[in-house]
Design an enzyme around this catalytic site. Structure first.
Site, PDB file in Angstrom:
ATOM      1  N   PHE A 131      36.147  40.494  41.718  1.00 20.00           N
ATOM      2  CA  PHE A 131      35.539  40.696  42.667  1.00 20.00           C
ATOM      3  C   PHE A 131      34.152  40.043  42.695  1.00 20.00           C
ATOM      4  O   PHE A 131      33.299  40.779  41.685  1.00 20.00           O
ATOM      5  CB  PHE A 131      35.524  41.976  43.361  1.00 20.00           C
ATOM      6  N   ASP A 212      36.997  48.664  37.067  1.00 19.23           N
ATOM      7  CA  ASP A 212      36.856  48.805  38.468  1.00 19.23           C
ATOM      8  C   ASP A 212      38.205  49.266  38.997  1.00 19.23           C
ATOM      9  O   ASP A 212      39.238  48.555  38.949  1.00 19.23           O
ATOM     10  CB  ASP A 212      36.514  47.479  38.897  1.00 19.23           C
ATOM     11  N   TYR A 237      37.032  54.172  50.047  1.00 16.67           N
ATOM     12  CA  TYR A 237      37.214  53.836  51.537  1.00 16.67           C
ATOM     13  C   TYR A 237      38.362  52.792  51.502  1.00 16.67           C
ATOM     14  O   TYR A 237      38.749  52.714  52.816  1.00 16.67           O
ATOM     15  CB  TYR A 237      36.032  53.196  52.304  1.00 16.67           C
ATOM     16  N   LYS A 238      38.818  52.549  50.583  1.00 16.93           N
ATOM     17  CA  LYS A 238      40.343  51.897  50.425  1.00 16.93           C
ATOM     18  C   LYS A 238      41.656  52.782  50.641  1.00 16.93           C
ATOM     19  O   LYS A 238      41.692  53.459  51.492  1.00 16.93           O
ATOM     20  CB  LYS A 238      40.389  50.775  49.436  1.00 16.93           C
ATOM     21  N   ARG A 387      47.194  39.288  52.052  1.00 15.08           N
ATOM     22  CA  ARG A 387      47.604  40.604  51.472  1.00 15.08           C
ATOM     23  C   ARG A 387      48.261  41.742  52.584  1.00 15.08           C
ATOM     24  O   ARG A 387      47.840  41.791  53.633  1.00 15.08           O
ATOM     25  CB  ARG A 387      46.464  41.459  50.772  1.00 15.08           C
TER      26      ARG A 387
HETATM   27  C1  LIG Z   1      36.197  46.657  47.743  1.00 15.56           C
HETATM   28  C2  LIG Z   1      35.679  46.259  46.204  1.00 15.56           C
HETATM   29  C3  LIG Z   1      34.286  46.399  45.862  1.00 15.56           C
HETATM   30  C4  LIG Z   1      33.253  46.716  47.068  1.00 15.56           C
HETATM   31  O1  LIG Z   1      32.056  47.220  46.346  1.00 15.56           O
HETATM   32  P1  LIG Z   1      31.255  48.025  47.343  1.00 15.56           P
HETATM   33  O2  LIG Z   1      30.000  48.260  46.459  1.00 15.56           O
HETATM   34  O3  LIG Z   1      31.982  49.131  47.666  1.00 15.56           O
HETATM   35  O4  LIG Z   1      30.923  47.113  48.515  1.00 15.56           O
HETATM   36  C5  LIG Z   1      33.996  45.965  44.768  1.00 15.56           C
HETATM   37  N1  LIG Z   1      34.776  45.699  43.797  1.00 15.56           N
HETATM   38  C6  LIG Z   1      36.105  45.415  44.080  1.00 15.56           C
HETATM   39  C7  LIG Z   1      37.070  45.114  42.938  1.00 15.56           C
HETATM   40  C8  LIG Z   1      36.302  45.729  45.460  1.00 15.56           C
HETATM   41  O5  LIG Z   1      37.873  45.508  45.623  1.00 15.56           O
END
Ligand SMILES: *Cc1c(COP(=O)(O)O)cnc(C)c1O
Length: 427
Positions: A131, A212, A237-238, A387
């Site tokens: 990400f 992560d 939040y996911k 997805r």
């Molecule tokens: C959703 C997501 C993020 C989001 O990071 P935030 O700091 O919460 O905005 C980071 N890494 C991955 C792999 C994600 O899926």
């Protein structure tokens, strides 16, 4: 193709009747007729999360400053309390987890703490499919130490553009590597990496490793402490349905307790001395030490209610249903959409996929728009990925069946051709 596969609606309904987790759907706000397959980006609101948020607002109203120590969930220890409740989901001990910050902030904190470049061991190992926010964080961590990310950030390439090979990652764990940061589940393809194997390889080479967990927490069980993972971080939040921008979480293995946080603040302090207001920090002897400032109470509160649902359902049962639903979805796609240009971006074995199905298609962006018009909420990821995430707590098998029926109609009628081939601002 599974020969015995039954693609009928009756079968979907039978699967729902046999599902012992189906009652949890009642706990959520679900829009009638709308099939929400995007709970891996933003989970739906549960009634318990809503109630917990209302309670937090009421505590502010009723207690004012005394809310820090009084009320049902005193704010001063809420982050640790939520960490304790989250710990079973990541396979950690209660004090190894704290709810704080956000994914990206927590990655900054943990990199600041665990990245200790010395002599020729200066590199950070990541991967080419990670990400972007994680990559930006790592690049800036190198820059503030005066190191060039081009040289010091290794991104292990993917061979097929969608997945990674554990052996490639392990081969890159050389003597130059000072820190490893990898995803548990790849956000785009949904590939689940073998965290146990990767951690063992990192330990053998004496390199700290962190994961992560954004796309695995609440979807799959973990055994972080047992595997010896050094640290981890995630958003809530996911799959954990804690609401937009909900406070994140982090884990630090207890063998690292007592380390000073790389980014310190007064909430890094041991709780009993925090209000002594001494200019010398005494860090907490737990994962609590990796907090920075005042916790975001209103953004953490929904998680109180949400985690109750996970405790009741049990992560092993949720994973079992999730695997069954994604398998069912994959079978339907193979059966109903054969010859329509779809392929899977993830490995199809149970041990190697996370909670969502990754459909690869040249027209992914336009098909995603059609799906939305047809009342199916997918999630598009550039350039060619759709997805689809059936969520074990609230998605029914009948909805999975109906989503594929609508998708088939879109493909047969070439309904997507009415859209422009351009993604939205948030996609
Ligand atoms: C959703 C997501 C993020 C989001 O990071 P935030 O700091 O919460 O905005 C980071 N890494 C991955 C792999 C994600 O899926």
């Amino acid at each position: 193709m599974t020969r015995s596969f039954d693609p009928s609606l009756e079968k979907a309904k039978a699967l729902d009747r046999e599902d012992d987790l189906s009652g949890f759907r009642e706990e959520f706000y679900i829009r009638e007729g709308n099939i929400y397959l995007d709970g891996n980006s933003l989970g739906l609101m549960s009634k318990r999360a809503e109630a917990a948020l209302s309670e937090a607002v009421a505590a502010w109203r009723d207690y004012g400053i005394d809310g820090w120590t009084d009320g049902k969930y005193p704010w001063f220890t809420l982050s640790e309390w939520l960490g304790e409740k989250t710990a079973p989901l990541v396979g950690a001990e209660a004090d190894e987890v704290v709810v704080t910050g956000s994914t990206t902030v927590n990655l900054h904190q943990l990199t600041s703490t665990f990245y200790r470049p010395v002599e020729n061991r200066t590199k950070i190992l990541a991967d080419a499919l990670t990400f972007p926010s994680d990559i930006y964080a790592l690049q800036s961590q190198l820059q503030i130490r005066g190191l060039d990310p081009e040289e010091h950030l290794i991104r292990v390439p993917s061979r097929d553009g969608h997945t990674l090979r554990e052996e490639d990652l392990i081969a890159a764990m050389t003597e130059e590597v000072a820190l490893i940061v990898l995803p548990s589940v790849l956000y785009r393809s949904g590939q689940l990496l073998d965290m146990k194997r990767l951690t063992a390889a990192a330990k053998e080479r004496g390199i700290p490793i962190g994961f992560d967990l954004c796309h695995s927490i609440g979807a799959i069980p973990h055994r972080l402490s047992e595997w010896g993972v050094d640290f981890a971080f995630w958003c809530n939040y996911k799959y954990l349905n804690s609401g937009p921008g909900g406070t994140g979480g982090l884990y630090v293995h207890r063998k690292h307790f007592g380390r000073s946080p790389g980014l310190a603040g007064w909430f890094s302090s041991r709780k009993d001395v925090q209000f002594d207001m001494d200019h010398r920090l005494t860090p907490a002897a737990t994962a609590g030490a990796f907090q920075i400032g005042t916790p975001h109470i209103l953004s953490a509160a929904p998680l109180i209610g949400s985690l109750e649902l996970f405790a009741e359902a049990g992560i092993d049962r949720l994973r079992k249903k999730s695997l069954s639903q994604t398998r069912y979805l994959m079978d339907l796609v193979e059966h109903e959409l054969a010859g329509m240009g779809f392929s899977f971006g993830h490995p199809t074995e149970d041990e190697r996929r996370g909670g969502h199905v990754c459909l690869v298609h040249d027209e992914a962006v336009r098909i995603s728009k059609s799906l939305k018009e047809y009342g199916v909420v997918p999630d598009f990821r550039a350039p060619d990925v759709i997805r689809l995430a059936p969520i074990a707590l609230y998605t029914s098998y009948t909805e999975v069946w109906e989503a594929v029926r609508r998708l088939k109609k879109i493909m047969e009628e070439k309904h997507y051709e009415k859209y422009e081939k351009k993604r939205g601002v948030v996609a």
